[in-house]
Structure formats: structure tokens, C-alpha cells
Design a protein around this motif. Structure first.
Motif, PDB file in Angstrom:
ATOM      1  N   THR A   7       0.838  -1.198   0.000  1.00  0.00           N
ATOM      2  CA  THR A   7       0.000   0.000   0.000  1.00  0.00           C
ATOM      3  C   THR A   7       0.874   1.250   0.000  1.00  0.00           C
ATOM      4  O   THR A   7       2.084   1.169   0.180  1.00  0.00           O
ATOM      5  N   ASP A   8       0.247   2.400  -0.187  1.00  0.00           N
ATOM      6  CA  ASP A   8       0.947   3.687  -0.104  1.00  0.00           C
ATOM      7  C   ASP A   8       0.788   4.295   1.286  1.00  0.00           C
ATOM      8  O   ASP A   8       0.984   5.491   1.466  1.00  0.00           O
ATOM      9  N   GLN A   9       0.438   3.468   2.261  1.00  0.00           N
ATOM     10  CA  GLN A   9       0.217   3.937   3.624  1.00  0.00           C
ATOM     11  C   GLN A   9       1.200   3.270   4.585  1.00  0.00           C
ATOM     12  O   GLN A   9       1.543   2.104   4.403  1.00  0.00           O
ATOM     13  N   PRO A  10       1.626   3.998   5.632  1.00  0.00           N
ATOM     14  CA  PRO A  10       2.364   3.330   6.704  1.00  0.00           C
ATOM     15  C   PRO A  10       1.385   2.431   7.459  1.00  0.00           C
ATOM     16  O   PRO A  10       0.235   2.805   7.680  1.00  0.00           O
ATOM     17  N   VAL A  11       1.825   1.244   7.826  1.00  0.00           N
ATOM     18  CA  VAL A  11       0.931   0.233   8.408  1.00  0.00           C
ATOM     19  C   VAL A  11       1.559  -0.358   9.657  1.00  0.00           C
ATOM     20  O   VAL A  11       2.767  -0.583   9.719  1.00  0.00           O
ATOM     21  N   ARG A  12       0.721  -0.622  10.660  1.00  0.00           N
ATOM     22  CA  ARG A  12       1.129  -1.387  11.837  1.00  0.00           C
ATOM     23  C   ARG A  12       0.406  -2.723  11.787  1.00  0.00           C
ATOM     24  O   ARG A  12      -0.816  -2.785  11.672  1.00  0.00           O
ATOM     25  N   LEU A  13       1.172  -3.808  11.897  1.00  0.00           N
ATOM     26  CA  LEU A  13       0.619  -5.153  11.959  1.00  0.00           C
ATOM     27  C   LEU A  13       0.682  -5.612  13.407  1.00  0.00           C
ATOM     28  O   LEU A  13       1.745  -5.583  14.021  1.00  0.00           O
ATOM     29  N   ALA A  14      -0.452  -6.018  13.952  1.00  0.00           N
ATOM     30  CA  ALA A  14      -0.515  -6.470  15.343  1.00  0.00           C
ATOM     31  C   ALA A  14      -0.834  -7.963  15.380  1.00  0.00           C
ATOM     32  O   ALA A  14      -1.625  -8.459  14.588  1.00  0.00           O
ATOM     33  N   LEU A  15      -0.194  -8.652  16.315  1.00  0.00           N
ATOM     34  CA  LEU A  15      -0.383 -10.089  16.494  1.00  0.00           C
ATOM     35  C   LEU A  15      -0.767 -10.381  17.928  1.00  0.00           C
ATOM     36  O   LEU A  15      -0.120  -9.904  18.866  1.00  0.00           O
ATOM     37  N   LEU A  16      -1.814 -11.163  18.096  1.00  0.00           N
ATOM     38  CA  LEU A  16      -2.166 -11.717  19.393  1.00  0.00           C
ATOM     39  C   LEU A  16      -2.015 -13.225  19.234  1.00  0.00           C
ATOM     40  O   LEU A  16      -2.833 -13.884  18.584  1.00  0.00           O
ATOM     41  N   ALA A  17      -0.911 -13.767  19.751  1.00  0.00           N
ATOM     42  CA  ALA A  17      -0.578 -15.181  19.560  1.00  0.00           C
ATOM     43  C   ALA A  17      -1.243 -16.036  20.624  1.00  0.00           C
ATOM     44  O   ALA A  17      -1.140 -15.751  21.806  1.00  0.00           O
ATOM     45  N   ARG A  18      -1.892 -17.092  20.173  1.00  0.00           N
ATOM     46  CA  ARG A  18      -2.498 -18.054  21.099  1.00  0.00           C
ATOM     47  C   ARG A  18      -1.398 -18.920  21.678  1.00  0.00           C
ATOM     48  O   ARG A  18      -0.565 -19.440  20.953  1.00  0.00           O
ATOM     49  N   ARG A  19      -1.392 -19.063  22.974  1.00  0.00           N
ATOM     50  CA  ARG A  19      -0.370 -19.869  23.631  1.00  0.00           C
ATOM     51  C   ARG A  19      -0.890 -21.263  23.929  1.00  0.00           C
ATOM     52  O   ARG A  19      -0.267 -22.245  23.622  1.00  0.00           O
ATOM     53  N   SER A  20      -2.027 -21.362  24.562  1.00  0.00           N
ATOM     54  CA  SER A  20      -2.553 -22.678  24.926  1.00  0.00           C
ATOM     55  C   SER A  20      -4.010 -22.544  25.323  1.00  0.00           C
ATOM     56  O   SER A  20      -4.513 -21.458  25.541  1.00  0.00           O
ATOM     57  N   GLN A  21      -4.657 -23.681  25.417  1.00  0.00           N
ATOM     58  CA  GLN A  21      -6.029 -23.709  25.902  1.00  0.00           C
ATOM     59  C   GLN A  21      -6.051 -24.396  27.256  1.00  0.00           C
ATOM     60  O   GLN A  21      -5.431 -25.435  27.449  1.00  0.00           O
ATOM     61  N   VAL A  22      -6.749 -23.766  28.185  1.00  0.00           N
ATOM     62  CA  VAL A  22      -6.914 -24.327  29.521  1.00  0.00           C
ATOM     63  C   VAL A  22      -8.325 -24.901  29.588  1.00  0.00           C
ATOM     64  O   VAL A  22      -9.293 -24.205  29.352  1.00  0.00           O
ATOM     65  N   LYS A  23      -8.413 -26.189  29.878  1.00  0.00           N
ATOM     66  CA  LYS A  23      -9.719 -26.848  29.928  1.00  0.00           C
ATOM     67  C   LYS A  23     -10.025 -27.233  31.362  1.00  0.00           C
ATOM     68  O   LYS A  23      -9.183 -27.753  32.073  1.00  0.00           O
ATOM     69  N   SER A  24     -11.235 -26.946  31.759  1.00  0.00           N
ATOM     70  CA  SER A  24     -11.703 -27.388  33.070  1.00  0.00           C
ATOM     71  C   SER A  24     -13.059 -28.049  32.882  1.00  0.00           C
ATOM     72  O   SER A  24     -13.611 -28.059  31.789  1.00  0.00           O
ATOM     73  N   ALA A  25     -13.605 -28.567  33.950  1.00  0.00           N
ATOM     74  CA  ALA A  25     -14.891 -29.252  33.866  1.00  0.00           C
ATOM     75  C   ALA A  25     -16.015 -28.292  33.472  1.00  0.00           C
ATOM     76  O   ALA A  25     -16.991 -28.692  32.859  1.00  0.00           O
ATOM     77  N   THR A  26     -15.867 -26.995  33.798  1.00  0.00           N
ATOM     78  CA  THR A  26     -16.951 -26.054  33.551  1.00  0.00           C
ATOM     79  C   THR A  26     -16.699 -25.105  32.387  1.00  0.00           C
ATOM     80  O   THR A  26     -17.634 -24.535  31.858  1.00  0.00           O
ATOM     81  N   SER A  27     -15.444 -24.922  31.977  1.00  0.00           N
ATOM     82  CA  SER A  27     -15.205 -23.973  30.887  1.00  0.00           C
ATOM     83  C   SER A  27     -13.949 -24.332  30.102  1.00  0.00           C
ATOM     84  O   SER A  27     -13.120 -25.114  30.544  1.00  0.00           O
ATOM     85  N   LYS A  28     -13.850 -23.730  28.960  1.00  0.00           N
ATOM     86  CA  LYS A  28     -12.666 -23.870  28.120  1.00  0.00           C
ATOM     87  C   LYS A  28     -12.169 -22.457  27.854  1.00  0.00           C
ATOM     88  O   LYS A  28     -12.877 -21.638  27.305  1.00  0.00           O
ATOM     89  N   GLN A  29     -10.965 -22.161  28.279  1.00  0.00           N
ATOM     90  CA  GLN A  29     -10.428 -20.811  28.178  1.00  0.00           C
ATOM     91  C   GLN A  29      -9.144 -20.833  27.373  1.00  0.00           C
ATOM     92  O   GLN A  29      -8.325 -21.734  27.521  1.00  0.00           O
ATOM     93  N   THR A  30      -8.966 -19.816  26.499  1.00  0.00           N
ATOM     94  CA  THR A  30      -7.749 -19.706  25.716  1.00  0.00           C
ATOM     95  C   THR A  30      -6.854 -18.647  26.335  1.00  0.00           C
ATOM     96  O   THR A  30      -7.294 -17.541  26.612  1.00  0.00           O
ATOM     97  N   ASN A  31      -5.587 -18.993  26.560  1.00  0.00           N
ATOM     98  CA  ASN A  31      -4.607 -18.033  27.061  1.00  0.00           C
ATOM     99  C   ASN A  31      -3.795 -17.506  25.894  1.00  0.00           C
ATOM    100  O   ASN A  31      -3.464 -18.245  24.977  1.00  0.00           O
TER     101      ASN A  31
END
Length: 122
Positions: free
Chosen positions: A24-48
Motif C-alpha cells: 500500500t501507499d500507507q504506513p501500516v502497523r501489523l498487530a499479532l495476538l498469539a495463542r499460547r494454549s487452551q486451559v480446559k476445566s470441567a466447567t469452561s474452556k479458556q484460551t490463554n
């Protein structure tokens, strides 16, 4: 708009480096939110998630072959579920994404080079 090749089908196990090209003809910032792991419990599934990272690109930077991205503490390896978004930094409020690696058509997986390819165009 990100471009991708027709043979960009990715597999759940694809893990690789990221090559970025700002066409592009624009300055750009690329942002990343990297998934590390999933924490599973009996009541929920959470992504860290790891700490977010970002890279800034000048207009037309990396247009020939793209630039391989890395992190200050080592090599960057994208995995399925990592989230990418790009923002124009010229005050236009333009943005691209969010894209979920391995779940959206972009970034495209290149199986020969074992890398994800992100091409930002007008």
C-alpha cells in the motif's frame, strides 16, 4: 485487502514463520495476538494468549519478496488460532482483519517454504 493464492489451504498442524509485504501507499502497523494454549476445566474452556506484538511498515516496504518477521526474544512461529490485524498509521482509520491463522483465507500457507504469507494491498 489481503491477497492469497488458490493453493493456500492450510492444515490444523501448520506452524511456521510469517512473511509480510506492505504493497500500500500507507504506513501500516501489523498487530499479532498469539495463542499460547487452551486451559480446559470441567466447567469452561479458556484460551490463554501471549503478550501482543506489533511491527511497523513504511509504504511499499517488502513489496518484492516480503519481510520475515521475528520477535525480540526469538523466532516467530504462527499457529492456528493466532490473530492478526493491520492498521493504517496515516490517520485514515483504515484497517484490515482481524484474521485468524488457519481459519480465515489469509494469511496464506506456503507448504514449500513452511511459512504464512500476508500481502497487504490497496
Amino acid at each position: 485487502v489481503f491477497a492469497y493464492s488458490p493453493n493456500s489451504d492450510s492444515k490444523a498442524g501448520d506452524r511456521g514463520i510469517l512473511r509480510m509485504s506492505n504493497q500500500t501507499d500507507q504506513p501500516v502497523r501489523l498487530a499479532l495476538l498469539a495463542r499460547r494454549s487452551q486451559v480446559k476445566s470441567a466447567t469452561s474452556k479458556q484460551t490463554n494468549y501471549d503478550v501482543p506484538a506489533h511491527w511497523d511498515f513504511a509504504p511499499q516496504e517488502g513489496t518484492q519478496n516480503g519481510l520475515l518477521l521475528s520477535l525480540p526474544n526469538g523466532n516467530l512461529k504462527l499457529e492456528k488460532g493466532d490473530i492478526l490485524v493491520a492498521f493504517a498509521q496515516d490517520g485514515s482509520r483504515r484497517y484490515w482483519g482481524p484474521y485468524v491463522v488457519g481459519e480465515t483465507p489469509v494469511p496464506a500457507w506456503n507448504p514449500e517454504k513452511k511459512e504464512w504469507q500476508l500481502i497487504l494491498s490497496q
